[in-house]
Design a protein around this motif. Sequence first.
Motif, PDB file in Angstrom:
ATOM      1  N   LEU A  18       0.651  -0.904  -0.035  1.00 36.98           N
ATOM      2  CA  LEU A  18       0.086  -0.154  -0.098  1.00 36.98           C
ATOM      3  C   LEU A  18       0.868   1.329  -0.136  1.00 36.98           C
ATOM      4  O   LEU A  18       0.621   2.011  -0.676  1.00 36.98           O
ATOM      5  N   ASP A  19       2.132   1.281   0.653  1.00 40.29           N
ATOM      6  CA  ASP A  19       2.780   2.395   0.868  1.00 40.29           C
ATOM      7  C   ASP A  19       3.576   2.577  -0.235  1.00 40.29           C
ATOM      8  O   ASP A  19       3.729   3.752  -0.799  1.00 40.29           O
ATOM      9  N   ALA A  20       4.029   1.552  -0.909  1.00 44.91           N
ATOM     10  CA  ALA A  20       4.934   1.652  -2.064  1.00 44.91           C
ATOM     11  C   ALA A  20       3.993   2.204  -3.348  1.00 44.91           C
ATOM     12  O   ALA A  20       4.333   3.239  -4.060  1.00 44.91           O
ATOM     13  N   ILE A  21       2.712   1.621  -3.300  1.00 42.66           N
ATOM     14  CA  ILE A  21       1.806   2.169  -4.541  1.00 42.66           C
ATOM     15  C   ILE A  21       1.419   3.859  -4.117  1.00 42.66           C
ATOM     16  O   ILE A  21       1.332   4.603  -5.096  1.00 42.66           O
ATOM     17  N   ALA A  22       1.103   4.176  -2.995  1.00 39.78           N
ATOM     18  CA  ALA A  22       0.693   5.525  -2.629  1.00 39.78           C
ATOM     19  C   ALA A  22       1.903   6.515  -2.936  1.00 39.78           C
ATOM     20  O   ALA A  22       1.773   7.544  -3.242  1.00 39.78           O
ATOM     21  N   GLU A  23       3.249   5.823  -2.662  1.00 35.15           N
ATOM     22  CA  GLU A  23       4.396   6.869  -2.853  1.00 35.15           C
ATOM     23  C   GLU A  23       5.087   6.863  -4.285  1.00 35.15           C
ATOM     24  O   GLU A  23       5.732   8.011  -4.531  1.00 35.15           O
ATOM     25  N   ASP A  24       4.720   5.985  -5.166  1.00 37.94           N
ATOM     26  CA  ASP A  24       5.381   5.943  -6.136  1.00 37.94           C
ATOM     27  C   ASP A  24       4.432   5.851  -7.274  1.00 37.94           C
ATOM     28  O   ASP A  24       3.906   4.681  -7.624  1.00 37.94           O
ATOM     29  N   PRO A  25       3.917   6.868  -8.198  1.00 33.89           N
ATOM     30  CA  PRO A  25       2.960   6.890  -9.269  1.00 33.89           C
ATOM     31  C   PRO A  25       3.392   5.723 -10.295  1.00 33.89           C
ATOM     32  O   PRO A  25       2.564   5.566 -10.953  1.00 33.89           O
ATOM     33  N   GLY A  26       4.637   5.423 -10.331  1.00 37.18           N
ATOM     34  CA  GLY A  26       5.207   4.648 -11.323  1.00 37.18           C
ATOM     35  C   GLY A  26       5.006   3.206 -11.052  1.00 37.18           C
ATOM     36  O   GLY A  26       5.850   2.243 -11.761  1.00 37.18           O
ATOM     37  N   TYR A  27       4.553   2.734  -9.783  1.00 39.05           N
ATOM     38  CA  TYR A  27       4.791   1.512  -9.352  1.00 39.05           C
ATOM     39  C   TYR A  27       4.480   0.422 -10.176  1.00 39.05           C
ATOM     40  O   TYR A  27       4.778  -0.767 -10.451  1.00 39.05           O
TER      41      TYR A  27
END
Length: 207
Positions: A18-27
């Motif tokens: 969840l945090d990675a997706i929220a922090e990186d629009p390019g995930y």
Amino acid sequence: VRLVVLVSGSGTNLQALLDAIAEDPGYGARIVAVGADREGTGGLERAERAGIPTFVCKLKDHATRAAWDEALTAHVAGHRPDLVVSAGFMKIVGPAFLAAFGGRVVNTHPALLPSFPGAHGVRDALAYGVKVTGCTVHFVDDGVDTGPIIAQGVVEVTEEDTPEGEAALHERIKEVERTLLVEAVGRIARDGHRIEGRKVHLGHVGE
Ligand code: GRF
């Protein structure tokens, strides 16, 4: 890429995604639903806080294991996942689930597979007296923690790691595990993957 994440416990692996997706629009992936095999887990609470649809599919609500497997498959299929992530999901998915999502289910395990598979990987490694352990991210096949390996991370076991200290060692493993899972899922989402026998190739799908 649409992810459905399956949890049973505190959901810290889910939280890392969840945090990675929220922090990186390019995930390259988003979580469209979170499912659990029991009510009231931390994972479900984390999903609800993030506004993500959840479902619970309890084994004891079904007459047979096959019926539970089919119900779980229907719940997950309803969210049209491109990839299913088992993040501390403590049930073995069955034939219906694998028929529907085989080759697209990623699991994380807190030991260096093929050593110490099953529900007590941390405890078993500690009891064995290993000098290093760690975690494994792998595709799920019809065995228990036996699918093709995507990534592994190593955690040193020290003199301070007594059998009573399983939880402390597991926490150290989970720190590595969260990073490994986020990176593996992101790469699969962005670059695709190909499985040839036991080998997992990330990227350049089908070249
Ligand atoms: C993870 O270490 C997973 O590998 C194991 O249980 C733990 C779940 O942790 N099966 P969490 O629920 O993601 O915090």
